[in-house]
Design an enzyme around this catalytic site. Sequence first.
Site, short mmCIF file in Angstrom:
data_model
loop_
_atom_site.label_atom_id
_atom_site.label_comp_id
_atom_site.label_asym_id
_atom_site.label_seq_id
_atom_site.Cartn_x
_atom_site.Cartn_y
_atom_site.Cartn_z
N SER A 3 0.79 -1.47 0.26
CA SER A 3 0.46 0.02 0.01
C SER A 3 0.60 1.37 -0.46
O SER A 3 2.06 1.04 0.47
CB SER A 3 -0.68 0.06 1.17
OG SER A 3 -2.11 1.11 1.35
N LYS B 93 -4.58 -6.37 4.29
CA LYS B 93 -4.25 -5.16 2.23
C LYS B 93 -6.13 -4.74 3.20
O LYS B 93 -6.28 -3.61 1.81
CB LYS B 93 -3.82 -5.32 1.30
CG LYS B 93 -4.28 -4.36 0.20
CD LYS B 93 -2.99 -3.22 1.06
CE LYS B 93 -3.28 -2.10 -0.43
NZ LYS B 93 -3.94 -2.97 -2.27
N HIS C 242 -7.40 -2.63 4.74
CA HIS C 242 -6.97 -1.64 4.68
C HIS C 242 -7.79 -0.46 3.65
O HIS C 242 -7.89 0.56 3.75
CB HIS C 242 -5.61 -1.57 4.49
CG HIS C 242 -5.07 -0.51 4.06
ND1 HIS C 242 -4.74 -0.21 2.83
CD2 HIS C 242 -3.93 1.07 4.55
CE1 HIS C 242 -4.46 1.53 2.66
NE2 HIS C 242 -3.25 1.52 3.43
N ASN C 243 -7.94 -0.96 3.06
CA ASN C 243 -8.73 -0.93 1.55
C ASN C 243 -10.10 -0.14 2.01
O ASN C 243 -9.96 0.90 1.72
CB ASN C 243 -8.38 -1.20 -0.02
CG ASN C 243 -6.69 -1.39 -0.43
OD1 ASN C 243 -6.12 -0.95 0.69
ND2 ASN C 243 -7.10 -1.79 -1.49
N GLU D 163 -10.04 3.06 4.63
CA GLU D 163 -9.33 3.49 3.87
C GLU D 163 -10.19 4.32 2.76
O GLU D 163 -11.30 5.50 2.74
CB GLU D 163 -8.22 3.17 2.29
CG GLU D 163 -8.20 4.02 1.21
CD GLU D 163 -6.87 3.61 0.35
OE1 GLU D 163 -7.86 4.30 -1.16
OE2 GLU D 163 -6.18 2.94 -0.11
#
Length: 466
Positions: free
Chosen positions: A128, A182, A185-186, A189
Site C-alpha cells: 500500500s 490489505k 486497509h482499503n 481507506e
Amino acid sequence: MSKAEIGLIGLGTMGAALALNIADNGFDIAVWNRTTAVTHDFHASAGDLAPRITPTDTLEELVQSIAKPRAIILMVPAGQPVDDQIAALRPLLDDDDLIIDAGNANFHDTNRRAREAGDLPFLGIGVSGGEEGARFGPSIMGGGKREYWDRVAHILTAISAKHGDTPCATWMGEEGAGHFVKAVHNGIEYADMQMIAEVYGIMRDGMGMDNAAIADTFAKWDKGVLQSYLIEISGKVAAATDPKTGAPMLDVIVDAAGQKGTGRWTVIEAQHLAAPIPAIEAAVVARNLSSQREARAAGETLFGTAPHHMPHDTLTLDALEQAMITGKILCYAQGFGMIAKASQEFGWSLPLPDIAKVWRAGCIIRSAMLDDMAAALGEDAARNLMFAPKFAELLKSNHAALRQVVAQSALHGIAAPALGSGLSYFDTMRTARGTANMIQGQRDFFGAHGFARTDGGEGHHGPWGS
C-alpha cells in the site's frame, strides 16, 4: 557478470516504481514486461539506477538472470493474469524458487494459489502507498509460510516505509493473510475518504465555504488529532487550480468515484464473517451511488435540490473536526474488529498491534492516531478499540459533535452516510439492551425459531401459537 538478487515481472506504474525502489536500496534486480519495449524504455530512463537493473526480453532470460534460490515478484493485474503468469513461470523455476504476488489480489485467490503451490515456495503480499509509496517506501503486509517471508524479508523491510527506525513491513500469517489485511486497509481507506468527502460537502453546500477556506480548514486539521495523509492531501486537492480553466480543480472534477473492487471485497467478506463494519459498507454504497449521475439528476429535478444552506452558526468548524475525530476512531475500530474476527475464523493469529504499526507510514491510511492504536491493541488486542481508555475519552469528548453534524446534515438534505453509519454503530455499542428482542419475537412468531429469556434458558417460545 553477477546475477540479480531478485526479479520482477510487470512494469506498470506500481511495478516500475517498486523496481526502482529495490534498486535504490542497493539490490540488483532483473525485470521483465510482456511488452519488450516497455522493459527497455524503463531501463533507459532509470538514470543512475540503471546499472543495478537487468532488462530481459523473455521469461527464460529473466529466470537465468537471477541468483539461486530465485525470488520473483509479480506486479500484474489481479485475477486470471496472476494465474496465467504463474503457469508460464513455474515450469522454468527450480523447486525452491519463490514466487511473490504483490498485486491487489483477493485473499481467497491467494489462499487457493498457496494451496496449489503445495511445497513450492509462494507468498502473497499486500503493498500500500500508491505509486509514491512503491517508489520511496510502501507499507508491506506479508502472507504465506514464515520461512518464505524470512528469505526475502531483508529486501522487503529495506524498501518499506519507516516510522522512525521501524520498517513498515511484517509477516501477517499463512496463505492469504497479507492480502486480507490489505483488503481491510482499503476498506478503512474507503470509509476515511468518504467521511472527508461528506465533511467537504457540509462545508461547501451547508456552510457556503469556498475551496480556499476548505483547503485552509483541512490544513489546520492536519496539525492536530486528525493529522494523516488523507487529510493532508484533501487540503492540497481543495487548494489546487485547474491549469486549463483557472477554476478551482475540485469544481471541474466529475462527482463519480471510481473503485477497483477491494472495498467491495472487504464488505462481502465482512458479511461472511458476521463482522460489523457499517461505516465501510456505507462508503462502498456511496461510491456505487456516485456513478448513478443521470438518476441523481432526475431525482433532483423531481424532488428539488437536496443540499440546503445552513443558517449561520448552525455548525462550527470545531464541531466538524470533532465529528471527524469520532468517525475516524469508529471506522478503525470496525476495521480492526473485522481483522480480529478473521484471525479467529481462519486460524491466522493476525498480529493486530503490528498491523497498526505497519500502517503508521507509507500506506494511504497512515495517521497520527495509529501510534496510540498500536499501543491500545498491544495492551488488549481482543478489546474493541473504542473501549481502549485513550479512544474512549476521545469518543466521550467528541461524539456529541458527530450527533449534531449528522442531525443537521439530515435536516438540510446533505447526505452523510458514513458519518451517520458510524454514529449508529456508536449508539448500538453503548446500548446494553437494544431492540433485537422484537426481532426474536417476530422470528419465533412466524418460524418458531425460539428465543432466550432474560430470566434464563434457551429455546423458549411465545404464546402466539396458543
